[in-house]
Design an enzyme around this catalytic site. Structure first.
Site, short mmCIF file in Angstrom:
data_model
loop_
_atom_site.label_atom_id
_atom_site.label_comp_id
_atom_site.label_asym_id
_atom_site.label_seq_id
_atom_site.Cartn_x
_atom_site.Cartn_y
_atom_site.Cartn_z
CG ASP A 118 -48.71 30.07 3.78
OD1 ASP A 118 -48.41 28.88 3.03
OD2 ASP A 118 -49.05 30.92 3.08
C1 BGC Z 1 -47.99 29.88 0.09
C2 BGC Z 1 -49.07 29.27 0.01
C3 BGC Z 1 -48.79 27.79 -0.62
C4 BGC Z 1 -47.82 27.14 0.21
C5 BGC Z 1 -47.32 25.96 -0.33
C6 BGC Z 1 -46.71 28.96 0.67
O1 BGC Z 1 -45.70 29.60 0.57
O2 BGC Z 1 -48.15 31.13 0.84
O3 BGC Z 1 -50.09 29.86 -0.61
O4 BGC Z 1 -50.03 27.06 -0.84
O5 BGC Z 1 -46.73 27.95 0.14
O6 BGC Z 1 -46.91 26.00 -1.47
#
Ligand code: BGC
Length: 692
Positions: A245
């Site tokens: 993530d």
């Molecule tokens: C989230 C993810 C997301 C990523 C990119 C993160 O803050 O937890 O689910 O895909 O950001 O935007």
């Protein structure tokens, strides 16, 4: 549904489909490329590039930069696109075909924009109403969630767009997500929190897995070899790519050893200087980097990313097939929780309705990376939905000044008052949990409406249960509309007017009070981790880490009803219709390794409608403690008035198994099982027995 199937069939003929199974040939081709890459290229390749939503290109080897976009309910990131019903709405539809069409629809929107990897679906299990991201996920039940995810992924990947299942694992709270360790026993993980990921790998062959922010049993997810190497790859056979993530990596060595392939959004820990030094000093071998490059490349090759342009210019950005998929799903998702007869609202000039509240004329969406921006002319608010019902459905709409004389007089004189309440991107969102009570002033608005009108219908926009205690018993009807996508307004208006018969079912249990939820006492992190450490450095670094102990174990959601003896307000599976269904002739017979279940469902009411046949399995005399019953099959059936159909559901042998912690395997106990048909998890309509 027919219309979208035809639209999709046409595009399938025009577009070559790309295999998602990683073949021997894909692997060999990837190996060949890895051999040609310099160490610097390899290290650059295992971290995000450009704007943090692309992979790194190696032009000389024909490896493109692959664009990725959030999120689960449409294509985000600097674009407008079809806003699909959110994840929890998709699960509430209990309609596999509609969910698969959603996956396809999002994929087409992605292809139209040159996006190769979609960062969805999000599948973390609903543990508490207040998790800020519940709206993105598929509810509390591992079977419903895994079926929903599998359909979504197959729909998406069938169009050649890679899906990313997230967040692996145990990211069930937004509160403190970076410094909480989810502490969970092995059986609970395997029975409740892993099945959706596992089915995505084993059945849907998902191309990518995103790790979670939180730690899992004390170790950060992207650095957790038990999670990635042993479970995901070793036990489930995952061969695609594992990405982190965004900004959840903490150490180079941890991520390398743990099994993380692709660091996102950029190279915080996968840096050339650090990795080169580690290799030179013999701390790691270059082959450990090769392994990551190999995983990413073999997945890219299997999806055809090296062999075709990622943008499909034959697909319009604002695509009719995608819109149709979003629309059809939106009609199936709202759940009619309560109806004392006020719904459907009658037509006619005498029956003027007042639509009032903060959700009455907005296009709501949960906030954070799951937020999608629809094209303005495509999104229908509730006011617009009511308007489209036509002249014979007169209504007024008030979106502010609720206690002004004009608003009060409209309340007094309306046939019924529809109060549209709920959250939105500021109040229900990523990175923080939400309140259980509705945002400020909304309970008061419902109470005001109750003072002035005897027919109050509440429409709730949210990702899960809200506190209804102040008005639940006094209002005439309640419809949960979730974030139902760009056609929310049409779906709500059609359902309230009876043009569409509601057919959604709750994908989670509504407890009535937060305290009744078996997870309530354990949801918030409780203990400061490593508080007894003597190292000052560790104290400083880890004093912020807390444990969230999942002590309710496998008895989460409806599994806790009998076990803990708590009575919910509405159990998982609940949802009313404007018609009634009769179920009879239930049989359950061993077939092959599993059990074939048949039941005759008849529409005995006055209008056409859709029933969700819910099949629960209940072990008799289990050798270990088990939930009284668990959902193991379902089928949504459309029935004209007076018509009967037979639902046929095949339960595989795995539907009868439990996870055995001694052998670390799923175990089947020979013996007797009840097979039950439920209107919800706490309302069994008929049952039979089978020996297996
Ligand atoms: C989230 C993810 C997301 C990523 C990119 C993160 O803050 O937890 O689910 O895909 O950001 O935007």
């Amino acid at each position: 549904m027919k219309k979208i199937l035809i639209l999709f069939a046409l595009t399938a003929v025009l577009m070559p489909l790309h295999a998602q199974k990683i073949t021997r040939a894909d692997k060999e081709r990837a190996e060949g490329l890895v051999r040609q890459m310099t160490l610097e290229e390899k290290v650059n390749f295992i971290a995000g590039a450009v704007d943090g939503f692309h992979t790194y290109a190696i032009d000389r080897l024909g490896i493109p930069s692959v664009r990725m976009c959030d999120g689960p309910q449409g294509v985000r990131n600097n674009t407008k696109s079809t806003l699909f019903p959110c994840g929890v709405a998709a699960a509430a539809s209990w309609n596999r075909d509609a969910v698969r069409a959603m996956g396809r629809g999002i994929a087409m929107d992605a292809k139209a924009r040159g996006v190769g990897i979609m960062l969805g679906p999000g599948v973390n299990i609903y543990r508490s109403a207040v998790n800020g991201r519940n709206f993105e996920y598929f509810g509390e039940d591992p079977y419903l969630a895994s079926e929903t995810a599998s359909q979504y992924i197959q729909g998406m990947q069938g169009e050649g767009v890679m899906a990313t299942i997230k967040h692996f694992a145990l990211n069930n709270s937004e509160y403190g997500r970076h410094w909480t360790s989810s502490v969970v026993d092995e059986r609970t993980m395997n029975e409740i929190y892993f099945p959706t990921f596992r089915k995505a790998v084993e059945e849907a062959r998902v191309g990518a897995v995103m790790t979670s922010y939180n730690m899992v049993n004390g170790m950060h997810a992207p650095e957790n070899p038990w999670l990635i190497r042993e479970t995901l790859r070793g036990r489930w056979g995952f061969e695609g790519l594992v990405m982190s993530d965004w900004t959840s990596t903490y150490s180079t060595l941890g991520c390398i050893k743990g099994g993380l392939d692709l660091e996102m959004p950029r190279n915080y820990v996968y840096r050339y200087d650090i990795i080169k030094e580690m290799i030179d000093n013999g701390v790691i071998a270059e082959s450990e980097i090769d392994e990551k490059v190999q995983h990413i490349l073999q997945a890219f090759i299997a999806f055809g990313f090296l062999d075709r342009p990622l943008q499909d210019t034959t697909v319009p950005e604002d695509n009719e097939a995608s819109r149709q998929a979003a629309y059809e799903l939106s009609l199936e998702a709202p759940v009619l929780l309560k109806n004392n007869g006020a719904l459907p609202l009658p037509a006619g000039r005498k029956n003027r309705v007042l639509l009032i509240g903060p959700m009455a004329d907005v296009m709501p969406c949960g906030g954070g990376s799951g937020e999608v921006h629809p094209f303005e002319n495509r999104s229908i608010t509730m006011r617009q939905g009511f308007q489209a019902l036509g002249k014979n459905r007169p209504f007024d709409c008030v979106t502010e000044g609720y206690d002004t004389p004009t608003a009060i007089s409209l309340m007094d004189n309306a046939y019924a008052v529809v109060v549209a309440v709920g959250y939105g991107k500021k109040t229900e969102k990523e990175n923080s949990d939400r309140t259980f009570t509705l945002p400020e002033g909304q309970d008061e608005l419902i109470e005001l409406a109750l003072k002035h009108n005897s027919r109050v219908v509440v429409v709730v926009v949210s990702g899960g249960e809200v506190d209804m205690s102040r008005w639940h018993d006094r209002v005439s009807a309640i419809l949960y509309a979730w974030y139902d996508g760009q056609d929310l307004g049409t779906a709500v208006a059609k359902i309230l007017s009876g043009e569409v018969n509601p057919s959604g079912r709750l994908p989670m249990t509504f407890w009535g009070t937060q305290e009744k939820n078996p997870a309530f006492n354990y949801y918030q992190p409780t203990m400061t981790a490593l508080k007894n450490t003597t190292s000052e450095r560790h104290k400083e670094r880890f004093s912020r880490y807390e444990y969230a102990e999942y002590r309710e174990g496998i008895f989460l959601g409806y599994r806790g009803i009998d076990h803990f003896g708590v009575k919910p307000l509405y159990a998982f599976g609940h949802g009313l219709s404007y018609t009634r269904f009769d179920h009879n002739g239930l049989t359950a017979k061993p077939e092959g390794e599993g059990v074939k279940v048949e039941v005759i469902v008849r529409n005995i009411g006055e209008v056409a409608g859709s029933d969700v046949v819910q099949v629960y399995v209940s072990p008799i005399n289990p050798e270990v403690i088990r939930p009284v019953r668990e959902l193991k099959g379902y089928q949504k059936i459309d029935l004209e008035k007076g018509i009967a159909k037979t639902a046929r559901i095949l339960l595989p042998k795995s539907a009868f198994m439990y996870y055995d912690v001694e052998s670390h395997e799923w175990k089947h106990q020979h013996g007797r099982y009840k097979v039950q048909i439920g209107a919800s998890a706490d309302k069994i309509l008929c049952e039979t027995e089978v020996i297996l």
